[in-house]
Enzyme design. Structure first.
Site, mmCIF file in Angstrom:
data_model
loop_
_atom_site.group_PDB
_atom_site.id
_atom_site.type_symbol
_atom_site.label_atom_id
_atom_site.label_comp_id
_atom_site.label_asym_id
_atom_site.label_seq_id
_atom_site.Cartn_x
_atom_site.Cartn_y
_atom_site.Cartn_z
ATOM 1 C CB CYS A 148 54.906 49.298 77.766
ATOM 2 S SG CYS A 148 54.301 47.598 77.834
ATOM 3 C CE LYS B 211 48.406 40.757 71.999
ATOM 4 N NZ LYS B 211 47.289 41.252 71.188
ATOM 5 N NE ARG C 51 53.348 41.230 70.936
ATOM 6 C CZ ARG C 51 52.168 41.774 70.647
ATOM 7 N NH1 ARG C 51 51.523 41.431 69.545
ATOM 8 N NH2 ARG C 51 51.638 42.676 71.450
ATOM 9 C CG ASP D 61 47.804 46.762 75.528
ATOM 10 O OD1 ASP D 61 46.920 47.470 76.065
ATOM 11 O OD2 ASP D 61 47.910 46.600 74.305
ATOM 12 C CB ILE E 248 55.395 44.889 68.722
ATOM 13 C CG1 ILE E 248 54.111 45.533 68.184
ATOM 14 C CG2 ILE E 248 55.223 44.518 70.176
ATOM 15 C CD1 ILE E 248 52.948 44.548 68.079
ATOM 16 N NE ARG F 195 56.750 49.014 74.363
ATOM 17 C CZ ARG F 195 56.273 50.038 73.648
ATOM 18 N NH1 ARG F 195 57.090 51.023 73.313
ATOM 19 N NH2 ARG F 195 55.015 50.094 73.292
ATOM 20 C CD1 TRP G 233 51.198 42.906 75.382
ATOM 21 C CD2 TRP G 233 49.237 42.387 76.305
ATOM 22 N NE1 TRP G 233 50.224 43.320 74.531
ATOM 23 C CE2 TRP G 233 48.993 43.013 75.065
ATOM 24 C CE3 TRP G 233 48.140 41.957 77.074
ATOM 25 C CZ2 TRP G 233 47.706 43.236 74.575
ATOM 26 C CZ3 TRP G 233 46.854 42.179 76.574
ATOM 27 C CH2 TRP G 233 46.649 42.815 75.341
ATOM 28 C CG ASN H 43 49.667 54.799 73.635
ATOM 29 O OD1 ASN H 43 48.797 53.996 73.347
ATOM 30 N ND2 ASN H 43 50.944 54.595 73.377
#
EC number: 3.1.3.95
Lengths: 556, 541
Positions: free
Chosen positions: A328, A370, A374, A330, A267, A334, A332, A241
């Site tokens: 994690c 989200k 998602r 972002d 994801i 994990r 939102w 990252n």
């Protein structure tokens, strides 16, 4: 759907919400009335199968892929333009966003005698946790979503951090998702703090304000000299990252912190894993070497990693007496899984029906999981790489916990399945949009009904008769593969051969038990009342049963 | 034989470590003829006791001036003893080894066990076969109670009395017995009143390479059909594959030919037995106890043990037999080769599926007594060792455990329909392998008579039916379900019996604690209230 192959002519009625098929002839095949009741929101993809030249029965028609682990296949006659019409109507209403139509929740006029939008009030929830206190304050800095557009308006931050500090920290956190308090331990006052990754980048940037801010968080707890940071990702992903400007808190920049990676995949991995689960359970269950096939999906392994991570967070806070920071990339997906599961383990309040609703509302909905991306509500782009079953995975973990602690949760399996059904159905506004600011713009609470209205108006249906309320009990589930199992009642529920053995009588008996227990408690209360000072009668009129519009029915 | 010869040492200082979390127990360890006991200092109020017969394997390790003995028990528990002194360790280990492997029945502990509150002979009055016959006689007069085996001469593994077709006389039975392996001629296992059909069991017919026939045996099966509902046909469920059954002719066995038994149709449902089953059990227990094993391979390892596959096969064969009766109105005869293992598995499970009475506490005990113990399942041979022992003979097989596992699966799928809970199944498993009671001793009624088990030992049933045991054994949610229970036998519907196989790894919430809470909820209602508990029967499936 294999079951429906070779069926007689049918009449298709699309009543905006639901795909409703009425078979004109009776089916010897099915025990119950041959009515298929599918909310259009659940549709992920509609395909035509076969062409003008197709031969053979059932080779021409429509194939509908659903978000809830099933496909529906309709064999149609080639004459006329029935298929074209049907395809168009379905596409139009299943994917309203592509046709500039409103999502069904905005048209739904159901009325319930409970208002689910009242369930979650952040100020009240923080007050329940004993906040603000002399270490933590409530800030309205994000009132207009200017600090962070995906965070809620109301945040809890260290008392010693000024609003200016927060603004500077925001510049160093991915999407400005600064560390804020999720939960505080009622006794030892350690906290769970959530955020996104620091913007370290390849060059290893540092930010004094962020470092100082974490130190301020650490100092709110004097029992342990370190702040524990859980990075939900695998170590390599965290490193990777950095290439896109992200990263993790390094030792040299963040003194007095301890960093652990929790090895939970992203994801995309989860989406592929669930796809494999579907392959082995639908339309037919892979019977030979079932367990090996199940293993090869890695779904339970992912569940295990999520649970293991949450257990570590909970244990650190409860036994380790250390405050923890969870992130994690972002923060939102994990992160929401970890904080909410850890809170469920630590705080028995969240194991009640309303408590769980608050937990979902707080850690998932308000903190910007989200959902729209998602799940893809009303969106026709079924292959969107943003879709992922992160919330389903969370509910699965909750189910695993409820299996291991059959008396610890006020709600039953049906409650969890109902939540998942309406995650897709678009009948309620609860899971619509990606964040609070978008929901506010769309006036979701004014224009739609909350899922909790449905649930709280029918609470008895969702109660676990064996619930025994225990305050301050920390639940540590066993996250070993030996103790995890596939949630058959959810993932394989569409298989006619798996239909659980007589679920109704079991539920019926459970309901009887519940009724009797309530009776018992009521009598006890009455006894206590008569024993205490004789008060004037305080009879309240019993609330009327839920009122629902007749044409909308739930699955059950 | 004197036990004292085998006891190398009587006392040692030791520490018992039963689990990673349970507090260790420290004290004086004593070896007696039947027990290992540890009395904590200073006062022996809280005595720890282990029946030596329940030790399956023993492993000793010495280091410095102390030693560790690991006892793996037949009930799948693993215990560790830390003993002071190398000599003492070795002596204790040798004594346990010698005493736990004694084979003599009449010097075994049940012949010495005299608990308070129980009288010798209690519950041995319980004659499940005779009382079952009374029930059958109310439903039909096609059957009679025969004492042809009164002296066990016809069939050494059958009880003194058996239920046979009324139309067949004892002389014909005797000839049929000679035509069946071990003399196990077809007898009634269960009469299904609703369909007017019967479930029978036997051993294989001795057809042999010359394709012998026996008129009386054929007549017996003919009489079964004649006594059933008019027009009933018969199914013979052979628990071997067609090929194995055919091969059995070479050694004098075989299976019924179509021509010789008109009206009977043969179905082959091969069930794993004997050594294969035992190996599967051993592998499963090994996998469950292997804590080092990488967890991402747990499921495929569980798969490769094949235990759940055996559960599935047993349940589906039982469903087949039950379906033959309930849905097709046919009589069913079940046999494999000897008819003492998989045959009993199928007939007893089929009854649980069909007969609501066999799902009650008393009915289930009767079923176990009638269909397993009196029907001559050789418990002593099959349960001599459990999954840990290295000394393995070819006779061991966890057939009875497989039965209990299948019952547990039924109970999991129908949580309200069995009056007993997991506790009873666990107790039966433990007692079948090692017990202070006489119920599971010996291999047959004949042997039990010779050893005077009925007069010299206590019955497990009287032990279990004491009121203090009830909460552990009963299912608080039970409501009578009058219909048949058709279990789902899809692989995804079957589960590992965690309460048994994972008993060494501590579950998050012990099931006993859960059930205790449920009991509290249920009994609160009952005691608080004079009103009867609402208990609507489960509707028909």
């Amino acid at each position: 759907m294999s079951l429906l192959r070779g069926l007689p002519e049918m009449e298709l009625i699309v009543i905006l919400v639901r795909l409703f098929l009425d078979f004109q002839e009776k089916l010897a095949l099915l025990d119950s009335a041959p009515i298929l009741d599918v909310p259009l929101g659940v549709i992920s993809r509609i395909e035509k199968m076969g062409g003008a030249t197709s031969r053979g029965e059932n080779s021409y028609g429509l194939d509908i892929t659903c978000k809830d682990m099933r496909n529906l296949r309709f064999a149609l006659k080639q004459e006329g333009h029935s298929r074209r019409d049907m395809f168009e109507i379905l596409t139009r209403y299943a994917f309203p966003l592509a046709h500039s139509l409103p999502i069904f929740a905005f048209l739904n006029e159901e009325r319930f005698n409970m208002d689910g939008w009242m369930v979650y009030n952040p100020v009240e929830e923080y007050r329940r946790q004993g906040l603000p206190n002399h270490h933590w304050r409530i800030t309205f800095i994000n009132k207009c979503y200017e600090l962070c557009d995906t965070y809620p308006a109301l945040l809890v931050v260290p008392f010693r951090a000024t609003d200016e500090d927060l603004k500077r920290v925001a510049t160093f956190r991915s999407r400005n998702r600064i560390p804020v308090l999720s939960w505080i331990h009622p006794e030892n006052k350690t906290v769970i703090v959530r955020c996104s990754q620091p913007l370290v980048g390849m060059s290893g940037k540092r930010n004094k304000d962020d470092e100082k801010y974490l130190d301020v968080i650490r100092e709110t707890n004097r029992q342990i000299s370190k702040l524990t940071i859980y990075d939900a990702r695998p170590n390599v992903n965290a490193v990777a990252n950095k290439a896109t400007g992200g990263g993790y808190e390094s030792d040299d920049a963040y003194h007095n912190t301890e960093l652990f990676f929790l090895d939970i995949h992203n994801i995309h991995v989860m989406r592929e894993s669930l796809k494999k689960v579907k392959d082995i359970v639908y339309p037919n269950v892979e019977e030979s070497h079932w367990l090996s096939s199940l293993e090869s999906t890695h779904w339970l392994e992912h569940i295990k990693l999520v649970l293991t991570g949450a257990i570590q967070v909970a244990d650190k806070v409860s036994s380790g007496k250390s405050s923890v920071l969870v992130h994690c990339s972002d923060g939102w997906d994990r992160t929401a899984q970890l904080t909410s599961l850890a809170m469920l383990m630590l705080d028995s309040f969240y194991r009640s029906i309303e408590g769980f609703e608050i937990l979902v509302q707080k850690e998932w909905i308000s903190f910007g999981h989200k959902f729209a991306s998602r799940i893809g509500h009303g969106d026709k782009n079924h292959a969107d790489a943003d879709r992922s079953p992160i919330f389903l995975q969370f509910i699965d973990c909750v189910w695993q916990m409820s299996k291991q602690f059959p008396t610890a949760f006020e709600f039953n399996e049906r409650f969890l399945i109902t939540i998942l059904d309406h995650l897709y159905s678009c009948r309620f506004g609860t899971f619509l949009y990606n964040c609070e600011s978008a929901r506010e713009r769309q006036k979701v609470t004014e224009r739609t009904v909350s899922l909790w209205s449905l649930i709280n108006s029918n609470k008895d249906t969702f109660r676990n008769p064996f619930y025994t309320k225990e305050i301050n009990r920390v639940l540590y589930p066993v996250a070993s593969m030996r103790h995890l199992e596939l949630w058959v009642n959810y993932y394989i529920r569409w298989n006619p051969r798996i239909k659980q053995q007589q679920p109704n009588p079991v539920e019926q008996r459970y309901m009887e038990l519940l009724a009797l227990r309530d009776e018992y408690i009521k009598r006890l209360e009455e006894l206590q009342l008569t024993n205490s000072a004789k008060l004037s009668d305080s009879s309240t009129s019993p609330s009327s049963p839920s009122q629902m519009l007749p044409h909308v029915q739930t699955h059950f | 034989m004197e036990f004292s010869e085998l006891i190398r040492t009587r006392q040692a200082q030791a520490e018992l470590l039963s689990g990673p979390e349970a507090p260790a127990l420290r004290g004086t360890l004593c070896v007696t003829g039947h027990h290992l006991l540890l009395s904590p200092k200073p006062q022996a109020t809280d005595l720890w006791l282990l029946l030596l017969r329940s030790v399956d394997s023993i492993e000793k390790r010495v280091a410095g001036d102390s030693g560790t003995i690991t006892l793996r028990c037949k009930d799948l528990r693993v215990l560790q003893l830390r003993i002071e002194g190398v000599e003492a360790t070795l002596d204790v280990a040798r004594s346990i080894e010698a005493l736990s492997s004694l084979e003599s029945v009449i010097t075994s502990y049940p012949f010495f066990y005299r608990p308070k509150g129980l009288r010798l002979g209690d519950a041995w009055h319980f004659h499940p076969l005779e009382s079952y016959y009374k029930r059958v006689a109310l439903e039909t007069d096609a059957w009679r109670l025969s004492e042809v085996n009164e002296d066990f001469s016809l069939c050494p593994s059958y009880p003194r009395v058996v239920i046979v077709p009324r139309a067949v006389d004892d002389a014909a039975l005797a000839r049929s017995a000679r035509f069946r392996q071990g003399g196990r001629f077809p007898v009634l296992s269960y009469h299904h009143a609703r369909s007017g059909t019967a479930l029978l069991r036997s051993s294989q017919p001795l057809i042999g390479p010359k394709k012998l026939r026996c008129a009386e045996d054929e007549e017996l099966l003919g009489a079964v059909l004649a006594g059933a509902r008019p027009g009933a046909q018969g199914f013979i469920v052979d628990t071997r594959s067609a090929q194995t059954a055919k091969q059995a002719r070479m050694t004098g066995g075989g299976t019924e030919s179509k021509a010789a038994y008109p009206g009977w149709k043969r179905l082959h449902r091969p069930l794993e037995r004997g050594r294969h089953l035992q190996e599967s059990f051993v592998r499963l227990v090994e996998a469950c106890g292997d804590l080092e094993q990488s967890m991402d391979q747990w499921l495929s390892r569980l798969d490769s043990c094949r235990w759940l596959a055996h559960v599935q096969e047993a349940l589906s064969t039982a469903c087949l037999a039950a379906q033959g009766m309930e849905r097709e109105g046919a009589c069913v005869l079940v046999h494999g080769a000897e008819g003492m293992d998989s045959t009993l598995l199928v007939t007893s499970l089929a009854q649980l599926i069909l007969d609501p009475l066999s799902r009650t506490m008393a009915g289930f005990q009767e079923l176990v007594e009638r269909e397993w113990i009196q029907a001559g399942h050789p418990f002593q041979l099959r349960c001599a060792h459990s999954a840990f022992s290295h000394a393995r003979s070819k006779h061991e097989a966890p057939t009875f455990l497989l039965f209990l596992d299948c019952v547990w699966q039924l109970g999991r799928q129908f949580p309200l329909s069995l009056e007993f809970g997991e506790g009873l199944l666990l107790a039966l498993f433990e007692h079948a392998y090692a017990s202070p009671f006489g119920t599971f001793l010996c291999n047959s009624e004949k042997e039990r008579c010779l050893c005077e088990v009925r007069t010299q030992t206590h019955s497990l049933w009287s032990g279990l039916n004491q009121s203090k045991e009830q909460r552990k054994l009963r299912n608080p949610l039970y409501v009578l379900n009058p219909s048949a229970l058709w279990p789902s036998v899809e692989p995804q519907s079957l589960r590992l019996w965690q309460g048994l196989f994972l008993r060494q790894t501590r579950p998050p919430e012990r099931s006993e604690e859960v059930w205790e809470k449920v009991w509290q909820i249920v009994t609160d209602e009952k005691t608080e209230d004079s009103r009867p508990v609402v208990s609507a029967p489960e509707p028909q499936p």
